[in-house]
Design a protein around this motif. Structure first.
Motif, PDB file in Angstrom:
ATOM      1  N   ILE A 134      40.539  29.937  41.141  1.00 32.50           N
ATOM      2  CA  ILE A 134      39.779  31.109  41.601  1.00 32.50           C
ATOM      3  C   ILE A 134      39.505  31.079  43.095  1.00 32.50           C
ATOM      4  N   ILE A 137      42.956  33.049  43.858  1.00 28.68           N
ATOM      5  CA  ILE A 137      43.451  33.924  42.787  1.00 28.68           C
ATOM      6  C   ILE A 137      44.825  34.501  43.152  1.00 28.68           C
ATOM      7  N   PRO A 140      46.722  34.945  38.974  1.00 30.35           N
ATOM      8  CA  PRO A 140      45.749  35.159  37.893  1.00 30.35           C
ATOM      9  C   PRO A 140      46.306  34.787  36.528  1.00 30.35           C
ATOM     10  N   ARG A 141      47.627  34.860  36.353  1.00 30.59           N
ATOM     11  CA  ARG A 141      48.220  34.492  35.071  1.00 30.59           C
ATOM     12  C   ARG A 141      47.983  33.005  34.776  1.00 30.59           C
ATOM     13  N   ILE A 143      45.409  31.220  35.707  1.00 29.03           N
ATOM     14  CA  ILE A 143      44.018  31.099  35.266  1.00 29.03           C
ATOM     15  C   ILE A 143      43.889  31.552  33.818  1.00 29.03           C
ATOM     16  N   GLU A 144      44.512  32.677  33.498  1.00 28.63           N
ATOM     17  CA  GLU A 144      44.428  33.226  32.154  1.00 28.63           C
ATOM     18  C   GLU A 144      45.052  32.283  31.129  1.00 28.63           C
ATOM     19  N   SER A 202      38.079  34.034  33.172  1.00 25.76           N
ATOM     20  CA  SER A 202      39.022  35.110  32.869  1.00 25.76           C
ATOM     21  C   SER A 202      38.548  36.419  33.466  1.00 25.76           C
ATOM     22  N   ALA A 205      39.118  36.360  37.210  1.00 25.79           N
ATOM     23  CA  ALA A 205      40.528  36.534  37.552  1.00 25.79           C
ATOM     24  C   ALA A 205      40.949  37.990  37.436  1.00 25.79           C
ATOM     25  N   SER A 209      41.874  40.096  40.990  1.00 24.30           N
ATOM     26  CA  SER A 209      43.328  39.991  41.184  1.00 24.30           C
ATOM     27  C   SER A 209      43.913  41.339  41.627  1.00 24.30           C
TER      28      SER A 209
END
Length: 209
Positions: A134, A137, A140-141, A143-144, A202, A205, A209
């Motif tokens: 984060i 970022i 973001p994928r 992080i997810e 989540s 993100a 993003s």
């Protein structure tokens, strides 16, 4: 404001603190695995986790203090507060699990405690990776994916808890049942809190993003 805070740009301080908080939580989770796998020198191992919990508390308080005196923040103030609180909950539950193992005077841990401790550690490793993500970022994928894995691990912990309680109620020692059930549930709750952290990460993100 300390020297470290003076040297770090104000918009980076929160990320530094979150990464330190996640790293300390990961170390506490590792220590919990060590305790559950080798239930010797319990007092010393429990104390080591307690010291990490105190360090985590200091960082959490530092985040809140920094939030109160920072006008422009890299994340929404509510997001910063939620993430700090959720990470602190994980650390508190790791500490309370070790505390119960020690103060309840159990003779030894069992496979269910070991499995739950390992699931906590795996979850916190994923959380630490997502927390590092984060800062910018850029992906973001990534992080997810870490958050999805935490959710999967929490589901596994539910299964372990169900089996542990099933096995426990096949025994006849009422006092042992009370003690062990409380330890099992406390360990599983730590994975619930890990899932709470994942949900906050989540959301961050997605929003940034």
């Amino acid at each position: 404001m300390g020297l470290r805070e003076l040297l770090i740009p104000q918009d980076k301080i929160f990320f530094e603190m979150f990464e330190r908080q996640a790293a300390i939580t990961r170390e506490a989770a590792y220590q919990l695995v060590t305790l559950s796998e080798d239930f010797t020198n319990v007092k010393e191992k429990r104390h080591a986790i307690e010291l990490l919990e105190h360090q985590g508390d200091q960082i959490t308080h530092g985040i809140y203090e920094q939030l109160n005196r920072t006008f422009i923040t890299p994340l929404d103030p509510e997001e910063i507060s939620r993430l700090a609180s959720a990470l602190d909950d994980v650390m508190d539950n790791i500490d309370s699990s070790a505390e119960k193992m020690f103060y309840y005077g159990i003779d030894d841990t069992d496979i269910h405690m070991v499995e739950l401790a390992k699931l906590i550690h795996l979850s916190v490793v994923e959380i630490e990776g997502a927390v590092k993500g984060i800062r910018s970022i850029k992906d973001p994928r990534y992080i997810e994916e870490r958050c999805i894995e935490v959710n999967r691990l929490e589901n596994l912990a539910d299964d372990v808890l169900a089996q542990a309680v099933t096995d426990l109620f096949k025994t006849n020692d009422a006092i042992a049942i009370i003690k062990l059930k409380d330890i099992y549930e406390n360990l599983e709750t730590a994975t619930d809190y890990c899932e709470d952290v994942a949900n906050v990460l989540s959301d961050i993100a997605i929003r940034h993003s």
